[in-house]
Design an enzyme around this catalytic site. Sequence first.
Site, PDB file in Angstrom:
ATOM      1  N   GLU A   1       9.409 -28.346  23.795  1.00  0.00           N
ATOM      2  CA  GLU A   1      10.636 -27.911  24.474  1.00  0.00           C
ATOM      3  C   GLU A   1      11.871 -28.479  23.785  1.00  0.00           C
ATOM      4  OE1 GLU A   1      10.568 -27.221  28.625  1.00  0.00           O
ATOM      5  OE2 GLU A   1      12.208 -28.637  28.941  1.00  0.00           O
TER       6      GLU A   1
ATOM      7  N   THR B   1      15.645 -24.813  27.108  1.00  0.00           N
ATOM      8  CA  THR B   1      16.137 -24.967  28.479  1.00  0.00           C
ATOM      9  C   THR B   1      17.482 -24.265  28.657  1.00  0.00           C
ATOM     10  OG1 THR B   1      17.250 -27.044  28.014  1.00  0.00           O
ATOM     11  CG2 THR B   1      14.950 -27.169  28.743  1.00  0.00           C
TER      12      THR B   1
ATOM     13  N   HIS C   1      14.509 -20.259  29.082  1.00  0.00           N
ATOM     14  CA  HIS C   1      14.648 -20.580  30.505  1.00  0.00           C
ATOM     15  C   HIS C   1      15.842 -19.830  31.105  1.00  0.00           C
ATOM     16  CE1 HIS C   1      12.349 -24.676  30.315  1.00  0.00           C
ATOM     17  NE2 HIS C   1      11.822 -23.786  29.504  1.00  0.00           N
TER      18      HIS C   1
ATOM     19  N   ARG D   1      14.987 -22.048  39.652  1.00  0.00           N
ATOM     20  CA  ARG D   1      16.147 -22.107  40.541  1.00  0.00           C
ATOM     21  C   ARG D   1      17.266 -22.905  39.895  1.00  0.00           C
ATOM     22  NH1 ARG D   1      16.413 -25.917  45.677  1.00  0.00           N
ATOM     23  NH2 ARG D   1      16.689 -27.342  43.914  1.00  0.00           N
TER      24      ARG D   1
ATOM     25  N   ASP E   1      18.799 -27.146  39.403  1.00  0.00           N
ATOM     26  CA  ASP E   1      19.176 -28.200  40.353  1.00  0.00           C
ATOM     27  C   ASP E   1      20.507 -27.848  40.993  1.00  0.00           C
ATOM     28  OD1 ASP E   1      17.028 -30.019  40.262  1.00  0.00           O
ATOM     29  OD2 ASP E   1      17.671 -30.638  38.255  1.00  0.00           O
TER      30      ASP E   1
ATOM     31  N   ALA F   1      13.688 -19.900  43.397  1.00  0.00           N
ATOM     32  CA  ALA F   1      13.250 -19.196  42.186  1.00  0.00           C
ATOM     33  C   ALA F   1      12.541 -17.876  42.539  1.00  0.00           C
ATOM     34  CB  ALA F   1      12.322 -20.089  41.373  1.00  0.00           C
TER      35      ALA F   1
ATOM     36  N   HIS G   1       8.014 -31.478  44.725  1.00  0.00           N
ATOM     37  CA  HIS G   1       9.422 -31.355  44.337  1.00  0.00           C
ATOM     38  C   HIS G   1      10.219 -32.376  45.152  1.00  0.00           C
ATOM     39  CE1 HIS G   1      13.509 -29.637  44.249  1.00  0.00           C
ATOM     40  NE2 HIS G   1      13.169 -29.250  43.045  1.00  0.00           N
TER      41      HIS G   1
ATOM     42  N   LYS H   1       5.572 -18.246  45.301  1.00  0.00           N
ATOM     43  CA  LYS H   1       6.310 -18.024  44.045  1.00  0.00           C
ATOM     44  C   LYS H   1       5.388 -17.359  43.018  1.00  0.00           C
ATOM     45  CE  LYS H   1       7.889 -21.680  41.431  1.00  0.00           C
ATOM     46  NZ  LYS H   1       8.868 -22.710  40.995  1.00  0.00           N
TER      47      LYS H   1
ATOM     48  N   LYS I   1      13.783 -33.786  19.236  1.00  0.00           N
ATOM     49  CA  LYS I   1      13.442 -34.894  18.327  1.00  0.00           C
ATOM     50  C   LYS I   1      12.263 -34.498  17.449  1.00  0.00           C
ATOM     51  CE  LYS I   1      14.932 -38.501  21.522  1.00  0.00           C
ATOM     52  NZ  LYS I   1      14.423 -39.012  22.788  1.00  0.00           N
TER      53      LYS I   1
HETATM   54  P1  FAD Z   1      11.951 -23.473  43.496  1.00  0.00           P
HETATM   55  O1  FAD Z   1      10.610 -22.998  43.107  1.00  0.00           O
HETATM   56  O2  FAD Z   1      12.898 -22.510  44.113  1.00  0.00           O
HETATM   57  O3  FAD Z   1      11.739 -24.720  44.465  1.00  0.00           O
HETATM   58  C1  FAD Z   1      12.827 -25.560  44.832  1.00  0.00           C
HETATM   59  C2  FAD Z   1      12.579 -26.207  46.186  1.00  0.00           C
HETATM   60  O4  FAD Z   1      12.642 -25.227  47.205  1.00  0.00           O
HETATM   61  C3  FAD Z   1      11.205 -26.866  46.346  1.00  0.00           C
HETATM   62  O5  FAD Z   1      11.380 -28.040  47.097  1.00  0.00           O
HETATM   63  C4  FAD Z   1      10.404 -25.848  47.092  1.00  0.00           C
HETATM   64  O6  FAD Z   1       9.363 -26.426  47.872  1.00  0.00           O
HETATM   65  C5  FAD Z   1      11.447 -25.218  47.993  1.00  0.00           C
HETATM   66  N1  FAD Z   1      11.202 -23.823  48.349  1.00  0.00           N
HETATM   67  C6  FAD Z   1      10.745 -22.845  47.548  1.00  0.00           C
HETATM   68  N2  FAD Z   1      10.702 -21.673  48.219  1.00  0.00           N
HETATM   69  C7  FAD Z   1      11.154 -21.929  49.467  1.00  0.00           C
HETATM   70  C8  FAD Z   1      11.364 -21.140  50.631  1.00  0.00           C
HETATM   71  N3  FAD Z   1      11.069 -19.847  50.650  1.00  0.00           N
HETATM   72  N4  FAD Z   1      11.870 -21.745  51.742  1.00  0.00           N
HETATM   73  C9  FAD Z   1      12.162 -23.083  51.753  1.00  0.00           C
HETATM   74  N5  FAD Z   1      11.986 -23.867  50.671  1.00  0.00           N
HETATM   75  C10 FAD Z   1      11.480 -23.309  49.559  1.00  0.00           C
HETATM   76  N6  FAD Z   1      16.526 -27.043  35.247  1.00  0.00           N
HETATM   77  C11 FAD Z   1      17.553 -26.492  34.548  1.00  0.00           C
HETATM   78  O7  FAD Z   1      18.689 -26.539  34.984  1.00  0.00           O
HETATM   79  N7  FAD Z   1      17.335 -25.865  33.363  1.00  0.00           N
HETATM   80  C12 FAD Z   1      16.103 -25.757  32.820  1.00  0.00           C
HETATM   81  O8  FAD Z   1      15.927 -25.181  31.745  1.00  0.00           O
HETATM   82  C13 FAD Z   1      14.986 -26.335  33.527  1.00  0.00           C
HETATM   83  N8  FAD Z   1      13.720 -26.252  33.047  1.00  0.00           N
HETATM   84  C14 FAD Z   1      12.665 -26.772  33.778  1.00  0.00           C
HETATM   85  C15 FAD Z   1      11.364 -26.643  33.300  1.00  0.00           C
HETATM   86  C16 FAD Z   1      10.275 -27.170  34.010  1.00  0.00           C
HETATM   87  C17 FAD Z   1       8.871 -27.019  33.474  1.00  0.00           C
HETATM   88  C18 FAD Z   1      10.514 -27.859  35.227  1.00  0.00           C
HETATM   89  C19 FAD Z   1       9.375 -28.472  35.993  1.00  0.00           C
HETATM   90  C20 FAD Z   1      11.802 -27.974  35.720  1.00  0.00           C
HETATM   91  C21 FAD Z   1      12.896 -27.437  35.017  1.00  0.00           C
HETATM   92  N9  FAD Z   1      14.209 -27.525  35.488  1.00  0.00           N
HETATM   93  C22 FAD Z   1      15.249 -26.980  34.775  1.00  0.00           C
HETATM   94  C23 FAD Z   1      14.497 -28.244  36.760  1.00  0.00           C
HETATM   95  C24 FAD Z   1      14.477 -27.280  37.970  1.00  0.00           C
HETATM   96  O9  FAD Z   1      15.519 -26.335  37.854  1.00  0.00           O
HETATM   97  C25 FAD Z   1      14.643 -28.131  39.240  1.00  0.00           C
HETATM   98  O10 FAD Z   1      13.526 -28.939  39.430  1.00  0.00           O
HETATM   99  C26 FAD Z   1      15.002 -27.381  40.514  1.00  0.00           C
HETATM  100  O11 FAD Z   1      15.393 -28.336  41.488  1.00  0.00           O
HETATM  101  C27 FAD Z   1      13.882 -26.541  41.096  1.00  0.00           C
HETATM  102  O12 FAD Z   1      13.643 -25.396  40.402  1.00  0.00           O
HETATM  103  P2  FAD Z   1      12.388 -24.462  40.762  1.00  0.00           P
HETATM  104  O13 FAD Z   1      12.499 -23.240  39.930  1.00  0.00           O
HETATM  105  O14 FAD Z   1      11.137 -25.248  40.697  1.00  0.00           O
HETATM  106  O15 FAD Z   1      12.732 -24.122  42.295  1.00  0.00           O
END
Ligand code: FAD
Length: 286
Positions: free
Chosen positions: A18, A49, A78, A108, A110, A124, A148, A164, A271
């Site tokens: 990555e 990312t 991403h 989604r 942060d 997401a 999470h 999801k 890196k």
């Molecule tokens: P989601 O899958 O939407 O989940 C987020 C939270 O909502 C979870 O707590 C989940 O339990 C909850 N949830 C889901 N659906 C529902 C629902 N229907 N009702 C209530 N709660 C629900 N961030 C960046 O900004 N850029 C990047 O490029 C990036 N790359 C990443 C790559 C990986 C492999 C990982 C693991 C993370 C990455 N992140 C990145 C971080 C990520 O954006 C954050 O962790 C973010 O907070 C959650 O994204 P998600 O897509 O997992 O969210």
Amino acid sequence: MMRIIDILKEKKTTLSFEVFPPKTSAGMETVTKATEEIAKLHPDFMSVTYGAGGGTSDYTVDIAKNLQDSLGVPMLAHLTCVSSTKEDVKKLISLYQKKGIENIMALRGDIPEGGRLAHDYDHATELIGDIRSQGDFCLGGACYPEGHPEADNRREDLIFLKQKVDMGLDFLTTQMFFNNDMFYNFLYRARDIGIHVPIIAGIMPITNAKQIKRSIALSGAELPERFRAIIDRFGSDDAAMKQAGIIYATEQIVDLLAHDVNNIHVYSMNKPDVAEGIQRALSNIL
Ligand code: FAD
């Protein structure tokens, strides 16, 4: 073969790296050079990312397109939605399509500290639906072996994860973890609840003491005692910490492979020496 799901199905083991885009155009040259060096290692695929604020979206797709076109590495771009409008996302998906990106990591993002810039997307899942309705992409999503950070409990987090995946994900990549038992336990629970897509293990080589605090704060990952001891002993010596971090990550990967976890994604953070160190250490294994 450029679709990641096909690569995962076709190959016995995969190693991917990555990278991240620069914050401003001033950083583009350095980032391009570093990402090209990593691409020259010919990993099975690479991911780029996406800045949650939205400002760096063009760089994400530019870097992905450059590595795909110039070095033939399959790319995963991403895309986050938390601060975007439906209209922004629609335009971005079209841009990815136009640039020949076939693989999208649907996230989604942060929630920004200063508040969100838009409120069209809460999770997401909604983004996955929109991407699916607009084009034929191979889609990945994020998962969290230790839960999470916002989730009330792991069971609920897993139920949302299943929803999801059912929206149309082809594979998942995990958040970093430093204790493989966390991953094995998660894998068991994910399969048990009916998640059957490939789950790629995300490994973060910790190569300097500063990075540790940031990574742990963001991910909430448990830091095993064994790893704490390494930081205490080598954290103030940059060269030693880098070597120890690469060895720790490599050991984690060897153990995963030994347990038939065959898809490894390394958070190589622009890196090339770290990516190369890990690849070289595994040259007869992967
Ligand atoms: P989601 O899958 O939407 O989940 C987020 C939270 O909502 C979870 O707590 C989940 O339990 C909850 N949830 C889901 N659906 C529902 C629902 N229907 N009702 C209530 N709660 C629900 N961030 C960046 O900004 N850029 C990047 O490029 C990036 N790359 C990443 C790559 C990986 C492999 C990982 C693991 C993370 C990455 N992140 C990145 C971080 C990520 O954006 C954050 O962790 C973010 O907070 C959650 O994204 P998600 O897509 O997992 O969210």
